[in-house]
Enzyme design. Structure first.
Site, short mmCIF file in Angstrom:
data_model
loop_
_atom_site.label_atom_id
_atom_site.label_comp_id
_atom_site.label_asym_id
_atom_site.label_seq_id
_atom_site.Cartn_x
_atom_site.Cartn_y
_atom_site.Cartn_z
N SER A 228 -2.49 -18.35 -36.66
CA SER A 228 -2.30 -18.36 -35.23
C SER A 228 -2.57 -17.03 -34.53
CB SER A 228 -0.86 -18.79 -34.94
OG SER A 228 0.06 -17.84 -35.46
N LYS B 124 0.38 -9.43 -30.27
CA LYS B 124 0.42 -10.90 -30.20
C LYS B 124 1.47 -11.34 -29.18
CE LYS B 124 0.77 -14.91 -33.33
NZ LYS B 124 0.96 -15.33 -34.72
N SER C 113 -0.73 -16.58 -40.78
CA SER C 113 -1.30 -16.32 -39.45
C SER C 113 -1.82 -14.92 -39.18
CB SER C 113 -0.28 -16.67 -38.38
OG SER C 113 -0.30 -18.05 -38.18
N1 GLN Z 1 -1.01 -22.49 -40.13
C1 GLN Z 1 0.36 -22.36 -40.46
C2 GLN Z 1 1.21 -23.20 -39.55
O1 GLN Z 1 0.69 -23.79 -38.66
C3 GLN Z 1 0.79 -20.91 -40.42
C4 GLN Z 1 1.09 -20.41 -39.06
C5 GLN Z 1 1.67 -19.04 -39.03
O2 GLN Z 1 1.61 -18.29 -40.00
N2 GLN Z 1 2.28 -18.72 -37.91
O3 GLN Z 1 2.38 -23.32 -39.72
#
Ligand code: GLN
Length: 517
Positions: A159, A84, A183
């Site tokens: 994400s 990532k 994410s």
């Molecule tokens: N969807 C969640 C957020 O926007 C989780 C994102 C994540 O785990 N990086 O904060």
């Protein structure tokens, strides 16, 4: 040989490379070819490191042929892997999918990268994500959205959508993601692959560009649980460079052993995957509303299948779920507003070109460099931390976090782990979440509590909905119960084949002209 490595798991591929059936070079070339074929339609990567990956594969192959003991003992030697783009890779652009980092090339590797390299992994490239990991769809990336390999009109989740889509589309054998509020698990679910958010502190965050430091955790994404266990074996463990890293976790047993494998990744004979004595919590009332029927059914079917392996099912209550989203979004935004203050146009990447003084340079750089969603969170977080509101919002959210942790402690007195959907529905259509952001935040309901309480949570394929989209179910365990959730997940994959299905992006979708060479 190209297509013959495609459905292979990381463990199988590494075994075959070590046995001389494939070379590390062939494996890398095969993945690079798949990237060439699928990337125009998927956009899973921000950077593909073709040349360095091939050079590295040659080096690993030579070492293996020379009998290098460390590589021969590694479960991941020669495996092409995607990372990532919020994890620092020395000399390789690391952008967090944001304009503000520009072409930033870190001068050091994150600890996980150093450990993967020592284990003989080939880094294929850096994957697309929501900008600074804020989002659930990979649509907020400065580099354009990633598409779901199962349906190019849908999001891959986020994400870590690029990492999950790359694994699902065969553009990587396995990948690293990061999980602050779901994410890793939610994109794994939307893309029909397996992902683990480890116990907080199990994996070093050194070199992970911070979103919300008290919740962030790096973890593996693979085609099956065994691969996640192998990656955990390599990347986990104490690190002096991360003050929150847990000491002494290796002495509590091996991740590979939990899924019936030896340290080098070969399988133990006679591993039954039996679950006798393990009590699995089912939050029946929680599942009654706001969850798609197909998603609920998949969870109940999974529970029944685990029962056939000897597990005992018990009802549990999760009435604290009402508090998890407000607490999460306040804490995450507050920490983000502080963490992202370092992007000021002086130290990294992008700087506005026209400004009259220092203040204007900051304003314009940040105004132009951050996307909408990131700005929204910085504003929200700054507000929650400001004098006069701190007690009402941030402090309250921290109190709620403590209550949630205690509620989990009580819950785990009655069961060893529990099942929860990864998300209330399968992957939404592209664009839908951008027009209704509140709905997107609400869809994190089942994932954020594991981050707030620091718990391990595994998401694995557990069925398909009526449109043929993959469904993922989580197994959540108590702190340090990572081996247990991997064991239960592996036992499930021994008797099901959801994880073996693939979207066939190369053969089908491209042949139909939806993507082109
Ligand atoms: N969807 C969640 C957020 O926007 C989780 C994102 C994540 O785990 N990086 O904060």
């Amino acid at each position: 040989m190209d297509s013959s490595i495609m459905p292979m798991t990381a463990l199988d591929l590494s075994q075959q490379i070590k046995e001389g059936k494939f070379t590390a070079i062939e494996a890398t070339k095969s993945v690079l070819n798949q990237i060439k074929a699928a990337e125009k339609s998927i956009n899973a990567y921000i950077t593909v490191c073709e040349e360095t990956a091939l050079n590295r594969a040659v080096e690993i192959q030579q070492k293996l042929e020379a009998g290098d003991k460390t590589l021969l003992a590694s479960p991941l030697a020669g495996v092409p892997m995607a990372i990532k783009d919020n994890i620092c890779t020395k000399g390789i652009k690391t952008s967090c999918a944001s304009k503000i980092l520009g072409d930033f090339q870190p001068f050091y590797n994150g600890t996980v990268i150093e450990r993967l390299k020592a284990a003989g992994v080939v880094i294929i490239g850096k994957t697309n994500m929501d900008e600074f990991a804020m989002g659930s769809t990979t649509e907020t990336s400065y580099y354009g959205e990633t598409k779901n390999p199962w349906d190019l009109g849908r999001v891959p989740g986020g994400s870590s959508g690029g990492s999950a889509a790359a694994v699902a589309a065969g553009e990587a054998v396995c990948a690293l993601g990061s999980d602050t509020g779901g994410s890793i698990r939610q994109p794994a679910a939307y893309c029909g692959v397996t992902g683990l958010k480890p116990t907080y502190g199990m994996v070093s965050r050194y070199g992970l560009i911070a979103y919300a430091s008290s919740l962030d955790q790096i973890g593996p994404i693979g085609r099956r649980v065994e691969d996640c266990a192998a990656i955990m074996e390599v990347i986990s463990g104490w690190d002096e460079l991360d003050g929150t890293s847990l000491p002494d976790i290796k002495s509590k047993g091996s991740f590979l052993q939990a899924v019936g494998c030896k340290a080098d990744g070969s399988r133990e004979k006679d591993f039954s995957g039996e679950l006798r004595g393990i009590r699995i919590g089912i939050p029946e009332t929680t599942l009654k509303k706001g969850v798609d029927e197909d998603v609920r059914e998949a969870l109940f079917t999974m529970a029944e299948q685990l029962k056939t392996q000897g597990a005992e099912l018990c009802p549990v209550s999760m009435d604290f779920l009402d508090y998890v989203l407000p607490a999460y979004y306040i804490i995450a935004a507050a920490e983000a507003s502080s963490n992202l203050s370092r992007f000021d146009g002086v130290r990294y990447g992008y700087r506005a070109t026209e400004y009259e003084d220092l203040t204007q340079m900051y304003e314009r750089t940040r105004g132009q460099g951050f996307g909408r969603e990131v700005k929204k969170r910085i504003l929200l977080g700054t507000f929650a931390l400001s004098a006069g509101y701190y007690d009402a919002y941030y402090k309250k959210a921290l109190q709620a976090k403590a209550v949630i942790k205690e509620a989990f402690d009580r819950l785990f007195q009655g069961c060893d782990c529990l099942l929860l959907p990864a998300a209330p529905s399968t992957a939404p259509k592209l664009g839908e979440s951008l027009t209704d952001p509140l709905k997107m935040y609400l869809s994190d309901i089942f994932t954020v509590s594991a981050n707030l309480a620091g718990l391990p949570a595994l998401s694995l394929p557990s069925g398909f909905d009526r449109q043929g989209m993959p469904i993922g179910t989580q197994i959540i365990g108590p702190a340090l119960g990572d081996r247990l959730v991997l064991k239960v997940g592996h036992s499930f994959q021994k008797i099901t084949d959801y994880h073996q299905k693939s979207p066939g992006i190369k053969e089908d979708k491209q042949a139909q002209g939806k993507g082109e060479q």
